[in-house]
Design a protein around this motif. Structure first.
Motif, PDB file in Angstrom:
ATOM      1  N   ALA A 166       1.201  -2.157  -5.206  1.00 43.87           N
ATOM      2  CA  ALA A 166       1.914  -3.263  -4.562  1.00 43.87           C
ATOM      3  C   ALA A 166       3.417  -3.005  -4.527  1.00 43.87           C
ATOM      4  CB  ALA A 166       1.617  -4.567  -5.295  1.00 43.87           C
ATOM      5  N   ARG A 167       3.956  -2.505  -5.616  1.00 40.34           N
ATOM      6  CA  ARG A 167       5.406  -2.264  -5.679  1.00 40.34           C
ATOM      7  C   ARG A 167       5.847  -1.088  -4.809  1.00 40.34           C
ATOM      8  NH1 ARG A 167       8.334  -4.736 -10.081  1.00 40.34           N
ATOM      9  NH2 ARG A 167       6.952  -6.091 -11.252  1.00 40.34           N
ATOM     10  N   ASN A 168       4.933  -0.203  -4.476  1.00 44.25           N
ATOM     11  CA  ASN A 168       5.274   0.988  -3.675  1.00 44.25           C
ATOM     12  C   ASN A 168       4.536   1.029  -2.333  1.00 44.25           C
ATOM     13  OD1 ASN A 168       6.971   2.667  -5.648  1.00 44.25           O
ATOM     14  ND2 ASN A 168       5.217   2.019  -6.862  1.00 44.25           N
ATOM     15  N   PHE A 169       3.951  -0.087  -1.939  1.00 46.52           N
ATOM     16  CA  PHE A 169       3.084  -0.175  -0.769  1.00 46.52           C
ATOM     17  C   PHE A 169       3.760   0.312   0.514  1.00 46.52           C
ATOM     18  CE2 PHE A 169       0.947  -2.657   2.619  1.00 46.52           C
ATOM     19  CZ  PHE A 169      -0.350  -2.243   2.395  1.00 46.52           C
ATOM     20  N   GLU A 170       4.920  -0.224   0.793  1.00 44.39           N
ATOM     21  CA  GLU A 170       5.611   0.139   2.036  1.00 44.39           C
ATOM     22  C   GLU A 170       6.280   1.508   1.944  1.00 44.39           C
ATOM     23  OE1 GLU A 170       8.089  -2.976   3.547  1.00 44.39           O
ATOM     24  OE2 GLU A 170       6.502  -4.463   3.301  1.00 44.39           O
TER      25      GLU A 170
ATOM     26  N   PHE B 271       5.472   4.211   0.403  1.00 54.31           N
ATOM     27  CA  PHE B 271       4.566   5.354   0.534  1.00 54.31           C
ATOM     28  C   PHE B 271       3.434   5.112   1.538  1.00 54.31           C
ATOM     29  CE2 PHE B 271       6.128   5.842  -3.936  1.00 54.31           C
ATOM     30  CZ  PHE B 271       6.901   6.971  -3.702  1.00 54.31           C
ATOM     31  N   SER B 272       3.514   4.024   2.307  1.00 49.16           N
ATOM     32  CA  SER B 272       2.480   3.674   3.290  1.00 49.16           C
ATOM     33  C   SER B 272       1.082   3.738   2.667  1.00 49.16           C
ATOM     34  CB  SER B 272       2.556   4.598   4.503  1.00 49.16           C
ATOM     35  OG  SER B 272       3.803   4.504   5.123  1.00 49.16           O
ATOM     36  N   LEU B 273       0.919   3.035   1.559  1.00 52.19           N
ATOM     37  CA  LEU B 273      -0.335   3.060   0.802  1.00 52.19           C
ATOM     38  C   LEU B 273      -1.359   2.091   1.371  1.00 52.19           C
ATOM     39  CD1 LEU B 273       1.296   3.068  -2.737  1.00 52.19           C
ATOM     40  CD2 LEU B 273       0.303   5.025  -1.545  1.00 52.19           C
ATOM     41  N   ARG B 274      -2.601   2.308   0.998  1.00 50.77           N
ATOM     42  CA  ARG B 274      -3.666   1.367   1.334  1.00 50.77           C
ATOM     43  C   ARG B 274      -3.649   0.224   0.333  1.00 50.77           C
ATOM     44  NH1 ARG B 274      -8.987   4.911   2.839  1.00 50.77           N
ATOM     45  NH2 ARG B 274      -8.055   5.985   4.605  1.00 50.77           N
ATOM     46  N   GLU B 275      -4.199  -0.904   0.760  1.00 50.83           N
ATOM     47  CA  GLU B 275      -4.280  -2.061  -0.118  1.00 50.83           C
ATOM     48  C   GLU B 275      -5.147  -1.724  -1.331  1.00 50.83           C
ATOM     49  OE1 GLU B 275      -4.245  -6.478   1.315  1.00 50.83           O
ATOM     50  OE2 GLU B 275      -6.317  -5.794   1.236  1.00 50.83           O
TER      51      GLU B 275
END
Length: 161
Positions: free
Chosen positions: A65-69, A71-75
Motif C-alpha cells: 500500500a505504501r509503495n503502490f503507485e 512501483f506500479s504494484l498490484r493490489e
C-alpha cells in the motif's frame, strides 16, 4: 449552525424547535477491527439526529500500500480484504438509510485521514482509540495523536470496547 429556533404561529402559539445541523458530513476512519463497532454505533445515533452523511475511510498501510503507485504494484491481499470490509460496512449503513461514501486510501494513516478531512470538508472526524498507556501511546497511539493535533475541526474519540 446548531441551536434553537423559536417560532410564533399565526394564532400566537410559541414553539421551540431544536436545529441539529451542526454536522453535515462525518469522517469515520475504520481499522477493520472490533474497535470499529464502538465508533460506528455511536456515530449512527449522531448521524440520525443531525442528518449527516458518512464518509468511511480505511487506510491500508502495509508495504504494498505504501509503495503502490511508486512501483506500479498490484493490489495486495490486505488491500483486497480492506476493500471488501469497507464495502460491507457501507452496504449495512446504506440499508439502514444513511448516505455513505467510502474511500480506501494508501499510505500513512494519520496523513491520509487529515488529507481526506480537508478534501471532503468534513465537519467531524469520529475515531476509536485503544486506551494505551504511556509507552504504548508512544508506539501505537500516533495516528489519533497526529490527527487531533493537526486538524481544525472537532475530533470525537471513543475508547474501543
Amino acid at each position: 449552525m446548531f441551536g434553537f429556533f423559536i417560532r410564533l404561529s399565526p394564532d400566537n402559539l410559541v414553539s421551540i424547535e431544536r436545529d441539529y445541523t451542526m454536522y453535515k458530513n462525518i469522517l469515520i476512519p475504520l481499522e477493520n477491527s472490533q474497535a470499529d463497532e464502538t465508533i460506528l454505533s455511536h456515530v449512527q445515533t449522531l448521524a440520525k439526529m443531525t442528518g449527516a452523511s458518512l464518509c468511511l475511510v480505511h487506510v491500508a498501510d502495509g508495504w504494498v500500500a505504501r509503495n503502490f503507485e511508486q512501483f506500479s504494484l498490484r493490489e495486495s491481499e490486505e488491500m483486497k480484504t480492506d476493500r471488501v470490509y469497507i464495502e460491507s460496512v457501507a452496504k449495512d449503513l446504506t440499508e439502514k438509510g444513511f448516505s455513505v461514501e467510502i474511500l480506501l486510501a494508501l499510505g500513512d494513516p494519520a496523513t491520509e485521514i487529515i488529507k481526506i478531512a480537508e478534501e471532503k470538508k468534513v465537519d467531524l472526524i469520529a475515531m476509536s482509540t485503544h486506551g494505551h498507556r504511556f509507552i504504548s501511546d508512544l508506539l501505537y497511539g500516533t495516528t489519533v495523536d497526529k490527527v487531533r493535533h493537526r486538524v481544525d475541526i472537532p475530533v470525537l474519540l471513543l475508547k474501543a470496547r
